[in-house]
Design an enzyme around this catalytic site. Structure first.
Site, PDB file in Angstrom:
ATOM      1  N   ASP A  32       0.834  -1.206   0.000  1.00  0.00           N
ATOM      2  CA  ASP A  32       0.000   0.000   0.000  1.00  0.00           C
ATOM      3  C   ASP A  32       0.866   1.252   0.000  1.00  0.00           C
ATOM      4  O   ASP A  32       1.937   1.280   0.614  1.00  0.00           O
ATOM      5  CB  ASP A  32      -0.889  -0.019   1.249  1.00  0.00           C
ATOM      6  CG  ASP A  32      -2.042   0.963   1.166  1.00  0.00           C
ATOM      7  OD1 ASP A  32      -2.308   1.493   0.064  1.00  0.00           O
ATOM      8  OD2 ASP A  32      -2.683   1.208   2.202  1.00  0.00           O
ATOM      9  N   HIS A  49       3.147   3.236  -9.088  1.00  0.00           N
ATOM     10  CA  HIS A  49       3.027   1.803  -9.361  1.00  0.00           C
ATOM     11  C   HIS A  49       4.330   1.246  -9.947  1.00  0.00           C
ATOM     12  O   HIS A  49       4.731   0.123  -9.633  1.00  0.00           O
ATOM     13  CB  HIS A  49       1.859   1.537 -10.299  1.00  0.00           C
ATOM     14  CG  HIS A  49       0.521   1.892  -9.708  1.00  0.00           C
ATOM     15  ND1 HIS A  49       0.142   1.485  -8.447  1.00  0.00           N
ATOM     16  CD2 HIS A  49      -0.524   2.616 -10.200  1.00  0.00           C
ATOM     17  CE1 HIS A  49      -1.079   1.934  -8.186  1.00  0.00           C
ATOM     18  NE2 HIS A  49      -1.496   2.624  -9.235  1.00  0.00           N
ATOM     19  N   LEU A 143      11.764 -20.441  -3.777  1.00  0.00           N
ATOM     20  CA  LEU A 143      10.764 -19.547  -3.189  1.00  0.00           C
ATOM     21  C   LEU A 143       9.492 -19.616  -4.017  1.00  0.00           C
ATOM     22  O   LEU A 143       9.551 -19.599  -5.254  1.00  0.00           O
ATOM     23  CB  LEU A 143      11.288 -18.101  -3.166  1.00  0.00           C
ATOM     24  CG  LEU A 143      10.302 -17.010  -2.740  1.00  0.00           C
ATOM     25  CD1 LEU A 143      10.008 -17.109  -1.248  1.00  0.00           C
ATOM     26  CD2 LEU A 143      10.828 -15.621  -3.075  1.00  0.00           C
TER      27      LEU A 143
END
Length: 252
Positions: A32, A49, A143
């Site tokens: 956020d 972004h 991962l």
């Protein structure tokens, strides 16, 4: 002498790395603050972004270095469709660009990709690219990167309940046998490690319909740092705080 922490539920035990410190096995992040980061600099939201995409790269690297097994990122919620059309278009374009630019690196770093949410809503072109990326990275094991796209936790839980109801109606499932495990097995996160640590950046203190079921016993960390400023140092500090906490799981 410090009291020993209560035992964690099955599947929720954190990993210990080679140095002996406790590492969360599964970390989720609500990314956020992109818009506020851009606004503070007099830039369009898309610039925030783009900077946020760079933060993803840094966080992935830090998670792998720390020995985290699974990293789940809240990239696009089911509520994000309420944003201006231009911003949604920018986000979709950025996702496609990130896939093209980072795919080779993800493959090299041993990252496996999994998606949760109704990502079909992003259109056939992007869906095809996403699914090709999943296929290419499927054999990696260092991962697992889980990206939540058009995801809402309430919808996920309702869908799981609906699936169980259909099975019960069809006579293939005894309603009395439905327990937490049965519902959990129908969630989109089935097969992933239990969530250990949930981080939200930008100073907001809420879950925003993200992993509501999965976060039942997760440690929460809310940081004022805006997502584009979140980096390896911030991630490793969060892991260190997790290691310092005493997890009780309802115990004393």
């Amino acid at each position: 002498m410090k009291p020993k922490p209560a035992a964690a539920p099955e599947g929720a035990n954190p990993l210990a790395n080679a140095g002996g410190s406790i590492v969360p096995r599964h970390v989720a992040i609500i990314m956020d603050g992109n818009g506020r980061w851009a606004a503070q600099r007099g830039l369009p939201r898309v610039a925030g972004h783009r900077a946020g995409a760079e933060a993803v790269r840094k966080t992935l690297r830090a998670a792998a270095e720390c020995g985290v097994d699974t990293l789940t990122l809240y990239a696009f919620s089911s509520e994000n469709w309420r944003r201006p059309e231009g911003e949604i278009s920018d986000l979709k374009g950025l996702l496609g660009y990130y896939l093209e630019r980072e795919l080779n690196l993800l493959a090299k770093e041993g990252v496996r990709l999994k998606l949760i949410g109704d990502y079909a809503a992003f259109g056939p072109d992007l869906v095809e690219r996403l699914e090709k990326a999943i296929e290419r990275l499927a054999e990696n094991s260092r991962l697992t990167l889980v990206v939540a796209l058009n995801y809402g936790s309430r919808t996920e839980i309702a869908d799981a309940a609906r699936t169980l109801a259909r099975k019960a109606k069809a006579g293939t499932l005894d309603p009395d046998s439905i327990d937490e495990g049965a519902l959990g097995a129908e969630l989109q996160t089935a097969g992933l490690p239990e969530l250990d640590l949930l981080i939200r950046t930008s100073g907001e203190v809420r879950l925003s319909n993200f992993l509501l079921w999965q976060a039942a016993y997760a440690e929460m960390l809310f940081t004022p740092v805006l997502w584009p400023d979140f980096d390896e140092t911030q991630f490793k500090a969060a892991v260190a705080e997790f290691a310092a906490r005493q997890r009780r799981f309802g115990g004393r």
